[in-house]
Design an enzyme around this catalytic site. Structure first.
Site, mmCIF file in Angstrom:
data_model
loop_
_atom_site.group_PDB
_atom_site.id
_atom_site.type_symbol
_atom_site.label_atom_id
_atom_site.label_comp_id
_atom_site.label_asym_id
_atom_site.label_seq_id
_atom_site.Cartn_x
_atom_site.Cartn_y
_atom_site.Cartn_z
ATOM 1 N N TYR A 57 0.830 -1.217 0.000
ATOM 2 C CA TYR A 57 0.000 0.000 0.000
ATOM 3 C C TYR A 57 0.866 1.269 0.000
ATOM 4 O O TYR A 57 0.359 2.360 -0.278
ATOM 5 C CB TYR A 57 -0.926 0.053 1.223
ATOM 6 C CG TYR A 57 -1.878 -1.109 1.390
ATOM 7 C CD1 TYR A 57 -2.183 -1.968 0.342
ATOM 8 C CD2 TYR A 57 -2.491 -1.339 2.624
ATOM 9 C CE1 TYR A 57 -3.054 -3.027 0.531
ATOM 10 C CE2 TYR A 57 -3.371 -2.393 2.807
ATOM 11 C CZ TYR A 57 -3.641 -3.234 1.770
ATOM 12 O OH TYR A 57 -4.503 -4.287 1.968
ATOM 13 N N GLN A 170 -6.549 -14.205 4.831
ATOM 14 C CA GLN A 170 -7.340 -13.021 4.436
ATOM 15 C C GLN A 170 -7.698 -13.155 2.961
ATOM 16 O O GLN A 170 -6.790 -13.235 2.114
ATOM 17 C CB GLN A 170 -6.540 -11.737 4.690
ATOM 18 C CG GLN A 170 -7.380 -10.517 4.353
ATOM 19 C CD GLN A 170 -6.688 -9.183 4.583
ATOM 20 O OE1 GLN A 170 -6.684 -8.335 3.687
ATOM 21 N NE2 GLN A 170 -6.143 -8.974 5.767
ATOM 22 N N TRP A 196 -11.398 -9.216 2.919
ATOM 23 C CA TRP A 196 -10.999 -7.878 2.433
ATOM 24 C C TRP A 196 -12.099 -7.298 1.531
ATOM 25 O O TRP A 196 -12.892 -8.052 0.976
ATOM 26 C CB TRP A 196 -9.631 -7.875 1.776
ATOM 27 C CG TRP A 196 -9.289 -8.796 0.631
ATOM 28 C CD1 TRP A 196 -8.480 -9.892 0.707
ATOM 29 C CD2 TRP A 196 -9.645 -8.670 -0.763
ATOM 30 N NE1 TRP A 196 -8.344 -10.462 -0.538
ATOM 31 C CE2 TRP A 196 -9.037 -9.736 -1.458
ATOM 32 C CE3 TRP A 196 -10.424 -7.770 -1.491
ATOM 33 C CZ2 TRP A 196 -9.182 -9.933 -2.844
ATOM 34 C CZ3 TRP A 196 -10.571 -7.954 -2.864
ATOM 35 C CH2 TRP A 196 -9.958 -9.015 -3.526
ATOM 36 N N SER A 197 -12.149 -5.985 1.427
ATOM 37 C CA SER A 197 -13.226 -5.297 0.670
ATOM 38 C C SER A 197 -14.600 -5.898 0.956
ATOM 39 O O SER A 197 -15.321 -6.286 0.034
ATOM 40 C CB SER A 197 -12.964 -5.363 -0.835
ATOM 41 O OG SER A 197 -12.038 -4.398 -1.214
ATOM 42 N N LEU A 199 -17.286 -4.592 1.584
ATOM 43 C CA LEU A 199 -18.411 -3.818 1.040
ATOM 44 C C LEU A 199 -18.358 -3.731 -0.485
ATOM 45 O O LEU A 199 -19.151 -3.015 -1.099
ATOM 46 C CB LEU A 199 -18.434 -2.417 1.657
ATOM 47 C CG LEU A 199 -18.605 -2.402 3.176
ATOM 48 C CD1 LEU A 199 -18.484 -0.984 3.725
ATOM 49 C CD2 LEU A 199 -19.934 -3.018 3.585
HETATM 50 P P1 A2P Z 1 -16.315 6.020 1.133
HETATM 51 O O1 A2P Z 1 -14.850 6.161 1.387
HETATM 52 O O2 A2P Z 1 -16.840 7.081 0.224
HETATM 53 O O3 A2P Z 1 -17.127 5.888 2.407
HETATM 54 P P2 A2P Z 1 -12.978 -1.139 -0.336
HETATM 55 O O4 A2P Z 1 -13.735 -2.184 -1.101
HETATM 56 O O5 A2P Z 1 -11.744 -0.701 -1.009
HETATM 57 O O6 A2P Z 1 -12.767 -1.542 1.105
HETATM 58 O O7 A2P Z 1 -13.903 0.136 -0.326
HETATM 59 C C1 A2P Z 1 -14.997 0.212 0.514
HETATM 60 C C2 A2P Z 1 -15.950 1.206 -0.058
HETATM 61 O O8 A2P Z 1 -17.122 1.212 0.720
HETATM 62 C C3 A2P Z 1 -15.388 2.592 -0.078
HETATM 63 O O9 A2P Z 1 -15.552 3.067 -1.381
HETATM 64 C C4 A2P Z 1 -16.228 3.387 0.911
HETATM 65 O O10 A2P Z 1 -16.523 4.640 0.318
HETATM 66 C C5 A2P Z 1 -17.467 2.549 1.057
HETATM 67 N N1 A2P Z 1 -17.953 2.487 2.463
HETATM 68 C C6 A2P Z 1 -17.248 2.270 3.574
HETATM 69 N N2 A2P Z 1 -18.013 2.233 4.662
HETATM 70 C C7 A2P Z 1 -19.281 2.434 4.222
HETATM 71 C C8 A2P Z 1 -20.559 2.502 4.837
HETATM 72 N N3 A2P Z 1 -20.693 2.352 6.172
HETATM 73 N N4 A2P Z 1 -21.646 2.724 4.051
HETATM 74 C C9 A2P Z 1 -21.521 2.873 2.721
HETATM 75 N N5 A2P Z 1 -20.349 2.813 2.071
HETATM 76 C C10 A2P Z 1 -19.236 2.598 2.810
#
Ligand code: A2P
Length: 268
Positions: A57, A170, A196-197, A199
């Site tokens: 990173y 992971q 990981w990721s 969301l």
């Molecule tokens: P943001 O930074 O605008 O909140 P990744 O897959 O790389 O972990 O990214 C996670 C994504 O989910 C990010 O783009 C982040 O966008 C978004 N995110 C993180 N927490 C939340 C939440 N509680 N509700 C909605 N979106 C979220």
């Protein structure tokens, strides 16, 4: 905060913050470092004490500085980082030097969980690299060691040959790619799974289903997905560049999904 007890007895908070874009220009993975620690500061303020970093990173120093700025004791935090093995293994001296750089950038003498970031196609080298992690583990510098993105055959290599069993694997586990079989394999081998990721992968249709489930509890689609994971003892590391959304992702310990909810989510 709920902890998972890893296979060597170490407690790991079941939710932590991802960090791969923290402290970077434009919130971009490849962005240059801005020179501040904003997202880490917010996360600590929100109550995050577990952070997931990695050499690849190129921002371990942002996490190290943010933790230092908090003036909280080091032992309050659970820090994961990972050896950059995306280009394979460049030898023991290289690995030692990279590990020492991580310790320096993170401003710490110990790392709670240290992972091989990715498998590569050389079993002899993988065992050599794992042996180096074992050595740091035996010296107490690493409190636990594990792997990332390992499939069954890579895990078998370590399970058949290594002295220390990986504590975690992971992997990608998100809407559309739950990777259930690999999670079951991890579990069967007493290895915890980190997603990981968590969301990622949520399209409009999945979001709507998750929102309908969340509306029953006053929770958002993101909270529903994170809750689904922790209910099956999968550790999650969401990240956000927004302080409120960071807080929202932590507020998942005051509701429970039904069997019907879980069934719907597992099919997304
Ligand atoms: P943001 O930074 O605008 O909140 P990744 O897959 O790389 O972990 O990214 C996670 C994504 O989910 C990010 O783009 C982040 O966008 C978004 N995110 C993180 N927490 C939340 C939440 N509680 N509700 C909605 N979106 C979220």
């Amino acid at each position: 905060m709920k902890n998972i007890t890893l296979n060597n007895g170490i407690a790991m908070p079941i939710i932590g913050s991802g960090t791969n874009t923290y402290g970077k220009e434009g919130n971009e993975y490849r962005g240059a470092l801005r020179g501040d620690t904003q997202e880490v500061d917010w996360a600590i303020d929100n109550g995050y004490r577990h952070f997931d970093s990695a050499q690849v990173y190129n921002n371990e120093e942002v996490l190290g500085q943010g933790i230092a700025n908090s003036q909280l004791p080091r032992e309050d935090f659970f820090i994961t980082t990972k050896l950059n093995t995306f280009e394979g293994f460049a030898g023991a001296d290289w690995a030692h030097a990279e590990i020492e750089k991580s310790l320096e950038k993170l401003q710490t003498d110990t790392i709670d969980l240290f992972l091989l970031h990715n498998p590569w196609d050389n079993p002899t080298e993988m065992l050599e690299a794992w042996g180096i992690l074992e050595d740091y583990y035996k010296r107490g510098v690493f409190k636990a060691i594990g792997v990332s993105n390992f499939k069954e055959e890579h895990l078998d290599l370590l399970l058949d040959n290594a002295a220390v069993r990986p504590a975690v694997n992971q992997i990608k586990s998100q809407v559309g790619t739950w990777n259930e079989a690999l999670i079951a394999y991890n579990k069967k081998n007493n290895i915890d799974t980190v997603a990981w990721s968590p969301l990622g992968g949520i399209d409009e249709q999945a979001k709507q289903t998750l929102e309908e489930i969340g509306n029953q509890y006053g929770k958002t689609f993101a909270q529903v997905v994170l809750r689904y994971n922790i209910e099956r003892n999968v550790i999650v590391i969401p990240k956000s560049h927004n302080k409120e959304r960071q807080a929202q992702s932590l507020a998942i310990f005051d509701f429970e999904l039904t069997e019907n909810d879980r069934e719907l989510i597992s099919k997304l």
